[in-house]
Design a protein around this motif. Sequence first.
Motif, mmCIF file in Angstrom:
data_model
loop_
_atom_site.group_PDB
_atom_site.id
_atom_site.type_symbol
_atom_site.label_atom_id
_atom_site.label_comp_id
_atom_site.label_asym_id
_atom_site.label_seq_id
_atom_site.Cartn_x
_atom_site.Cartn_y
_atom_site.Cartn_z
ATOM 1 N N HIS A 211 34.353 -23.440 -20.773
ATOM 2 C CA HIS A 211 34.133 -21.870 -20.327
ATOM 3 C C HIS A 211 32.854 -21.956 -19.762
ATOM 4 N N ASN A 212 32.722 -22.293 -18.549
ATOM 5 C CA ASN A 212 31.381 -22.378 -17.816
ATOM 6 C C ASN A 212 31.592 -22.500 -16.255
ATOM 7 N N SER A 213 30.934 -21.690 -15.620
ATOM 8 C CA SER A 213 31.146 -21.835 -13.943
ATOM 9 C C SER A 213 29.670 -22.034 -13.396
ATOM 10 N N PRO B 16 23.753 -14.393 -13.614
ATOM 11 C CA PRO B 16 24.198 -13.123 -13.522
ATOM 12 C C PRO B 16 25.620 -13.039 -13.209
ATOM 13 N N ASN B 17 26.484 -13.988 -12.764
ATOM 14 C CA ASN B 17 27.733 -13.838 -12.285
ATOM 15 C C ASN B 17 28.376 -15.059 -13.115
ATOM 16 N N GLN B 18 27.919 -15.324 -14.162
ATOM 17 C CA GLN B 18 28.735 -16.467 -15.047
ATOM 18 C C GLN B 18 30.183 -15.860 -15.237
ATOM 19 N N LEU B 19 31.097 -17.011 -14.994
ATOM 20 C CA LEU B 19 32.448 -16.646 -15.329
ATOM 21 C C LEU B 19 33.369 -17.192 -16.523
ATOM 22 N N LEU C 2 36.629 -15.941 -19.869
ATOM 23 C CA LEU C 2 36.536 -15.127 -21.125
ATOM 24 C C LEU C 2 35.941 -13.667 -20.934
ATOM 25 N N ARG C 3 35.711 -13.486 -19.835
ATOM 26 C CA ARG C 3 35.517 -12.016 -19.347
ATOM 27 C C ARG C 3 36.768 -11.113 -19.751
ATOM 28 N N GLY C 4 36.433 -10.243 -20.451
ATOM 29 C CA GLY C 4 37.461 -9.086 -21.123
ATOM 30 C C GLY C 4 38.222 -9.765 -22.092
#
Length: 473
Positions: A296-298, A313-316, A363-365
């Motif tokens: 779980h890492n972009s 800032p924009n980790q997905l 994992l966003r949301g």
Amino acid sequence: MTIKKKQNSFIVASAAAFPLFFSSFSANAANLDALRQLGEQVFWDKISNPPRMACVTCHDPRAGWTGPHSQTNLTQVAITGANPHTIGNRKPPSNAYASFTPLFEEGVIGPPSGVRGGAFWDGRAKGDIPDGSTADPNKIGDEVFAETADPAGLKTAYGQYRGPTAVQALGPFVNPVEQNKADRAGVCRHVQKAQYAPLFEQAWTIPITCDDAHVDVNYKRIAVAIAAFQDSGKVNSFSSRRDQALANDPDKKFPLDGLTEQENLGHDLFYTVKIGGNIISGPAPNGKGANCVVCHNSGRSPFGPNPSDGAEPNQLYTDFSYHNIGTPPNPAIGQFNPTNPDDGLSDTTNDPAHRGFWKTPTLRGVDTRPNPSFVKAYAHNGFFKSLKGIVNFYNTSATVCPPELGVDTEEKALANKCWPAAEHPENTTRGGPILGNLELTSEEEDAIVAYMKTFSDTEIPKKPKPFTPARNR
């Protein structure tokens, strides 16, 4: 803010919010606002047979852009189709932040599957963009810009939206277990007659037509519009508590002043890799690590010389790749067949070694829900019903229940302190060095859950108002 994104980029920047109304029409200029508004109107429109199902039916922002019905998540998981006698066989994935998904690629060094990108749980919407025009109904090439007033200008402005999310959008309208429209012509005619049809001409510089010569290309243009909407700031707002805390933190480093001690502990566990008793990377609180960052890492690889610490800032929170974590079968899901389990990625690659591999979800949301009692479902088959449950699975799933216990739900697994065998035990990482025996305490599990709850966006869009041409002049 300008969108900064390459179709194959692995580290991406934020999508920008777009204005409510599009600018005045110019026959020789692209109009991205109009394209996104067209996609938004279509997203919420019940283009189905019977007319009871829209894209939002399976991807509701109030539920983190996934299934919006608590009872469905608790039971059958898969969404009943427009035809009420049909049902799918997988949980709808979140479509938020999906626009950052790279093109489908095999032979990638690093992930155990060697595969990355593509939309859907199994990556079948590959999004490969032809060099030129194509008659392939499942690929979107330069044909969508042909016959417009400004082919080169539109390609420059819209070309990036022809990837996996646009190809994915081609499918549900005509899928008999989803929106169930008979064919692409039916979808085209629906949009042609809709109140918002002028948006099509505003975006593409030509009116929508649905004759045999144009129906397929205009269907593709509708899909591109949906993809453009999904790449907008309405869908990808980067407005979570984690985002706000990071933006307001003086040194922009963890621990963040705006998060609680428990949430910061959850971050440290999330970003620590511990394999075979050895700390590979991360802060390792109390010598512990949860290995979440492995998938779980972009950002930067946790195995590289400068691993990600989660402060992008924009980790997905996804590597866009495919893994077999050993998810148990869910007998309650629609179309479940114990003798013919869902194979996942191998259905796309035709590689038996990929059975049981599923795309890492963002994992966003992950905890976005309309009310505290709302039940969410997790994993491709919705076996998990709580963040605590799935974190405990990562922690303890090496302990397999004896078959005679009859454990077939998350609730029973937690009560018996063991887990059902994997649906696809071949090639799973479960029970290996990455997951299944992490030796985390219940309090440490709770900290990881608390941290993941900070990923929920605070900006939740509502259904757009009906399109009114006069209002948009």
